[in-house]
Structures are given as C-alpha cells and as structure tokens.
Design an enzyme around this catalytic site. Structure first.
Site: not given
Ligand code: SAM
Length: 276
Positions: A31, A86, A138, A155
């Site tokens: 991303q 984060d 995940g 999250d």
């Molecule tokens: N609080 C935020 C929101 O509600 O949009 C989310 C914060 S956190 C930074 C979201 C994280 O999910 C990102 O760092 C992203 O890289 C991660 N992410 C997305 N798809 C994922 C997956 N399949 N497995 C693990 N992490 C994933």
C-alpha cells in the site's frame, strides 16, 4: 505556501487537515504509506490515503476495539490481533493484567517500522515481554490455528487489497476454529453512515458462525463521519456483561461507556435486522 492533506471519505466528501511536515511518503509492497504532522491532530499515519491513526485521538479507537472484549471475557489470557501494525491495540492488550500473551499478525512490516520511527506511544507495545509480533498474512495465520485464542481482534484496513478476505464468512469461520470454546472475535466494521453495506456484511458473516453477535459504536473524530462501529462475535459470553473491573483508568473507555456503546441509533439497529 499552505500544505493540506485530504482523505476522500466518499467520492464527494473530503476530510482535510493542514500539514506542517511530511515525515514519510512511500509505496510499500502492499500500500501507499505516509506519515505527516497535522496542526490539529499531531502526527498522522495514512495508508492508501486513509487515516489510520493520529497522536491526538488514537486512544479512542484503540481502547474501544480492545477493552470491550477484554472486560467481558472472564479470562482473556491469549489474545491475537490481525493487522494493527501501528501497535495501539497491542498496547491496550498487553497492559491488561489477565493477558499472558498478545500475538500481533501484520502483513506489512513497513507499517510496524513507521510506528517505531514516529509513534513511540503505540510502538512501545512491540517490545513488551507479553507481545509477539509476526509479519504475515493474517488470513493464512488464522487458518493454521486451532482452539488457541481467547480473543481475536481484527484491526484491519477497510476491505481493499490484502484486507478484502478479512471481511468474508470463510475468514470468520476460520477465526471460530482458532478460538477456544468460549472465545470472542472483535472486528472494526467501519462507519454506520458511510459503510452500511460493510457493517451488514460483517454482521451477517459473523452471525453465521457465532451464537452471539452484537455491534457497538464509538466516536472517532478522524474516521469517516466521526462515528465508528465494531462487531463482536462470541461463543459463550455476552459482550455487554462486564466480567472484569478495570484497575487502570482509560481515557475514553469506562464501564458506563461499555454499556452505552451497545445502545445503537434506531437506523443502525434496523439496518442490522434487515441484514440478518
Ligand atoms: N484502525 C485502522 C482502521 O480502522 O482502518 C486500522 C489500522 S492498522 C494500521 C490496519 C492494518 O491492517 C494495516 O497495517 C494493514 O497492513 C493491515 N492488514 C491489511 N490486511 C491484512 C492481512 N490480510 N493480514 C495482516 N494485516 C493486514
């Protein structure tokens, strides 16, 4: 010259913040990642142009995506966070006295690094002795777990890119298998005003696997519409029933907020009824 950053919350609605400095601006393997200094909310992490977290209001979201389950499960020893790179949700989890291990599974290592570089109040959790940080998808990780966790917290970003399948029925049923027989799942399920389709999809998908499925809300100033939803799937315990009395005061979450968060606006309760 003034510098502003705008998140397009819908194709015709922008959320703009005046920026004093850009600290990072890169394309990761998954991303676009940016960290800017905003005058209103301090440092801000954006992924693909969407606000993820800010110095000033991060506590609301990170407390509300974790404390409801942590305080309505009688023994949340093993907690897994999918996404959450984060570190804010992990901070809340590892500070909970009953938690023995918080396992974070984040697909993008550059998010973890950006937090370490710019958000010490979030990334402090990564080095907590109760924390395990895994860089992996995940979806794949959860498929490999069997009756291991008391709580799983998703999250994630909104259902785009690597997060799409995190909102699917098949993922929710694999979480069901990864949870112990009295486990709980919590997911962030987007804005009740702008993302009603996503809320219905999450509620319907989680209801298919879990006998108890409930939605609660919180006010997050920097998220689209300012009102955010979370959806809980529980195998045994009612997430509205508080089973643990917090010693540590939070800044947003209280036992009263725990109860009030499940009192939904009429339009939202009707939406959930229609989506079942
Ligand atoms: N609080 C935020 C929101 O509600 O949009 C989310 C914060 S956190 C930074 C979201 C994280 O999910 C990102 O760092 C992203 O890289 C991660 N992410 C997305 N798809 C994922 C997956 N399949 N497995 C693990 N992490 C994933």
């Amino acid at each position: 010259m003034e510098l502003w950053v705008t998140e397009y919350q819908t194709p015709s609605l922008g959320f703009s913040l005046r920026v004093s400095e850009t600290l990072r601006n890169e394309k990761t393997d998954y991303q676009h990642l940016a960290v800017v200094v905003t005058e209103q909310f301090g440092k801000m992490l954006l992924l693909d142009g969407m606000v993820m977290t800010t110095d000033v209001d991060e506590y609301v979201y990170h407390e509300m995506i974790t404390q409801i389950a942590l305080n309505s499960h009688p023994n949340p020893a093993q907690v897994c966070i999918i996404g959450g790179g984060d570190g804010g949700a992990l901070r809340e989890v590892v500070e909970h006295p009953q938690v023995t291990k918080g396992t974070l599974v984040e697909i993008d290592n550059r998010v973890i690094q950006a937090s370490r570089d710019f958000f010490p109040q979030l990334s402090c959790s990564f080095d907590n002795p109760k924390a395990e940080v895994i860089v992996n998808d995940g979806i794949q990780f959860i498929k490999e777990q069997q009756a291991r966790f008391d709580i799983v917290i998703v999250d994630s970003t909104e259902p785009v890119g690597p997060a799409v399948e995190l909102f699917s029925e098949s993922f929710y049923s694999s979480v069901y298998r990864a949870l112990k027989d009295d486990g709980m799942l919590v997911v962030q399920s987007e804005s009740p005003f702008f993302n009603q389709d996503i809320i219905q999809m999450a509620y319907r998908g989680i209801s298919k696997s879990f006998p108890i499925t409930k939605v609660y809300t919180a006010s997050v100033p920097t998220y689209p519409s300012g009102l955010w939803s979370f959806t809980v799937g529980s195998k045994k315990y009612d997430p509205e029933q508080i089973q643990y009395q917090m010693e540590r005061p939070c800044r947003y979450y209280t036992p009263e907020i725990h109860k009030a968060a499940f009192k939904l606006p009429y339009f939202l309760s009707q939406l959930l009824k229609a989506g079942k």
